[in-house]
Motif scaffolding. Structure first.
Motif, mmCIF file in Angstrom:
data_model
loop_
_atom_site.group_PDB
_atom_site.id
_atom_site.type_symbol
_atom_site.label_atom_id
_atom_site.label_comp_id
_atom_site.label_asym_id
_atom_site.label_seq_id
_atom_site.Cartn_x
_atom_site.Cartn_y
_atom_site.Cartn_z
ATOM 1 N N ARG A 1 -7.159 -6.840 -2.809
ATOM 2 C CA ARG A 1 -6.237 -6.099 -1.944
ATOM 3 C C ARG A 1 -4.681 -5.411 -1.755
ATOM 4 O O ARG A 1 -4.881 -6.257 -1.339
ATOM 5 N N ARG A 2 -4.468 -4.417 -2.476
ATOM 6 C CA ARG A 2 -3.021 -3.894 -2.562
ATOM 7 C C ARG A 2 -2.490 -5.344 -3.034
ATOM 8 O O ARG A 2 -1.235 -6.103 -3.068
ATOM 9 N N HIS B 1 -5.256 1.410 9.867
ATOM 10 C CA HIS B 1 -5.964 2.175 8.665
ATOM 11 C C HIS B 1 -6.530 0.462 7.762
ATOM 12 O O HIS B 1 -6.936 0.087 7.552
ATOM 13 N N PHE C 1 -8.024 13.150 -1.415
ATOM 14 C CA PHE C 1 -7.109 12.241 -1.422
ATOM 15 C C PHE C 1 -8.616 11.140 -1.827
ATOM 16 O O PHE C 1 -8.761 10.478 -2.311
ATOM 17 N N GLN C 2 -10.132 11.267 -1.153
ATOM 18 C CA GLN C 2 -10.361 10.458 -1.734
ATOM 19 C C GLN C 2 -11.670 11.249 -2.463
ATOM 20 O O GLN C 2 -11.721 9.913 -3.208
ATOM 21 N N LEU D 1 -9.772 -1.310 6.337
ATOM 22 C CA LEU D 1 -9.661 -1.709 5.125
ATOM 23 C C LEU D 1 -9.740 -3.257 4.941
ATOM 24 O O LEU D 1 -10.243 -4.057 4.023
ATOM 25 N N GLY E 1 0.646 -1.274 0.634
ATOM 26 C CA GLY E 1 -0.070 0.215 -0.008
ATOM 27 C C GLY E 1 1.042 1.064 -0.158
ATOM 28 O O GLY E 1 2.038 1.074 0.191
ATOM 29 N N LYS E 2 0.394 2.432 -0.327
ATOM 30 C CA LYS E 2 0.962 3.550 0.070
ATOM 31 C C LYS E 2 1.670 3.388 1.068
ATOM 32 O O LYS E 2 2.514 5.090 0.270
ATOM 33 N N LYS F 1 -6.817 -3.149 -6.321
ATOM 34 C CA LYS F 1 -8.011 -2.971 -5.794
ATOM 35 C C LYS F 1 -9.082 -3.064 -7.643
ATOM 36 O O LYS F 1 -8.690 -2.535 -8.176
ATOM 37 N N ARG G 1 -0.591 7.329 5.229
ATOM 38 C CA ARG G 1 -0.812 7.841 6.752
ATOM 39 C C ARG G 1 1.028 7.601 7.894
ATOM 40 O O ARG G 1 0.629 8.435 8.512
ATOM 41 N N ASP H 1 -9.809 8.885 -4.979
ATOM 42 C CA ASP H 1 -9.334 7.448 -5.106
ATOM 43 C C ASP H 1 -10.832 7.582 -5.535
ATOM 44 O O ASP H 1 -11.069 6.681 -6.356
ATOM 45 N N THR I 1 -12.225 9.013 5.435
ATOM 46 C CA THR I 1 -11.387 9.308 4.648
ATOM 47 C C THR I 1 -10.019 10.401 5.512
ATOM 48 O O THR I 1 -9.446 10.130 6.690
ATOM 49 N N GLU J 1 -1.179 2.679 10.766
ATOM 50 C CA GLU J 1 -1.215 2.307 9.359
ATOM 51 C C GLU J 1 -1.509 0.739 9.972
ATOM 52 O O GLU J 1 -2.400 0.207 9.691
HETATM 53 C C1 IPE Z 1 -7.772 2.922 0.813
HETATM 54 O O1 IPE Z 1 -6.880 3.719 1.091
HETATM 55 C C2 IPE Z 1 -9.072 3.484 1.770
HETATM 56 C C3 IPE Z 1 -9.378 5.348 1.684
HETATM 57 C C4 IPE Z 1 -9.393 5.621 2.367
HETATM 58 C C5 IPE Z 1 -9.674 5.960 0.186
HETATM 59 P P1 IPE Z 1 -5.355 4.432 0.473
HETATM 60 O O2 IPE Z 1 -5.283 4.432 -0.767
HETATM 61 O O3 IPE Z 1 -4.222 5.346 1.842
HETATM 62 O O4 IPE Z 1 -5.051 2.543 0.461
HETATM 63 P P2 IPE Z 1 -3.116 1.759 0.823
HETATM 64 O O5 IPE Z 1 -3.146 1.881 2.253
HETATM 65 O O6 IPE Z 1 -2.360 2.218 -0.089
HETATM 66 O O7 IPE Z 1 -3.465 0.615 0.473
#
Ligand code: IPE
Ligand code: IPE
Ligand code: MG
Ligand code: MG
Ligand code: MG
Length: 294
Positions: free
Chosen positions: A95-96, A77, A217-218, A81, A44-45, A235, A48, A221, A181, A74
């Protein structure tokens, strides 16, 4: 150091801290700890935890002093997820870049791994910062609030309630995004400031910048869910349209969504301005988050 190298270095630091701060593989019950690590180590990125480290650095926090806080956020978070992907929530298989936890293991194991990551986060904060009473109280309050029923979890509830509901307004959507988010992104920056014992006014400023960044960010997304492939994102792409989820692109259109995300990023820059050149890494992160393609 240029930004790409800096980001890379922060991320490597996060990976190392995660390995150190999680129960060792094989710790009984092995299946549970395997599932916790499976979801965390998929990567994942690391947005946070990187924000925690960058905010702590802004105030000259001692090296490694922010590690436990970065790991804690993390963990929370990643739990969010794992649960977000469960069949009773978004019902996702990917996921990831890997099968989701409930696909790889089973629903009960995924549920428990999420519970365990959430709990582990607060335990890590308590033992990591217990010797600094103001810091530990600040961190527990920050993360407890951001992850709780009026923020992250509340936002997830409202997000599900808004699915398939006609007439969700941009204002309502903003409120959902703030909770599900932006609260955690804001908490990440604030926690970095708290670890570094920054002045309360500076922690407030970081939190404010984080809210703008989290909202942007959202929106990104939601845009990427439309424009990218599942392979690129790691994902399931196209998920929001498939379940008729209210998103900025679905309500105000693609171009206006991009404009709103850009405006929010500019507001984050504005909030960080009083920190001057010290905020360089955070500014570069904000820019990267706006332009990211996954
Ligand atoms: C995904 O978060 C969920 C949202 C809040 C959009 P991220 O896009 O930061 O997910 P990872 O941590 O990189 O997998
Ligand atoms: C989830 O939002 C945000 C969380 C708090 C986990 P999404 O449902 O849009 O996240 P993705 O797209 O599955 O990562
Ligand atoms: Mg969701
Ligand atoms: Mg989801
Ligand atoms: Mg999404």
């Amino acid at each position: 150091m240029d930004f790409t190298a800096q980001l890379q270095s922060y991320r490597q630091h996060v990976e190392q801290a995660l390995r150190e701060h999680l129960p060792k593989p094989g710790t009984p019950p092995a299946r549970l700890h395997e599932a916790m690590r499976y979801s965390l180590e998929a990567g994942g990125k690391r947005l946070r935890p990187v924000l925690v480290l960058a905010a702590a650095d802004l105030f000259g926090a001692p090296p490694r002093s922010a590690d436990a806080a970065a790991v804690a956020i993390e963990c929370v978070h990643t739990y969010s997820l794992i649960h977000d992907d469960l069949p009773c929530m978004d019902n996702d298989d990917l996921r990831r870049g890997r099968p989701t936890a409930h696909r790889q293991f089973d629903e009960a194991t995924a549920l428990l791994a999420g519970d365990a990551l959430l709990t582990h986060a607060f335990w890590k904060l308590a033992v990591g910062y217990g010797h600094q009473s103001a810091v530990v109280v600040g961190l527990l309050a920050e993360l407890g609030w951001a992850a709780g029923s009026q923020q992250l979890i509340g936002g997830q509830m409202e997000d599900l309630l808004a699915e398939k509901k006609a007439g969700v307004t941009a204002e309502q959507l903003r409120s959902i995004h703030l909770k599900k988010t932006a609260a955690m992104v804001a908490a990440a920056l604030a926690m970095g400031g708290i670890v570094a014992q920054a002045k309360p006014a500076d922690v407030d400023r970081l939190r404010q910048a984080g809210e703008h960044l989290g909202l942007a960010f959202q929106i990104i997304d939601d845009i990427l869910d439309i424009t990218q492939t599942s392979e690129q994102l790691g994902k399931t792409a196209g998920k929001d349209a498939a379940v008729q989820k209210a998103t900025y692109p679905s309500i105000v259109g693609m171009e206006k969504s991009k404009k709103i995300a850009t405006d929010l990023t500019n507001k984050a820059f504005e909030a960080l301005k009083p920190f001057g050149p010290r905020a360089q890494a955070l500014n570069a992160l904000a820019e990267y988050l706006l332009k990211r393609d996954k």
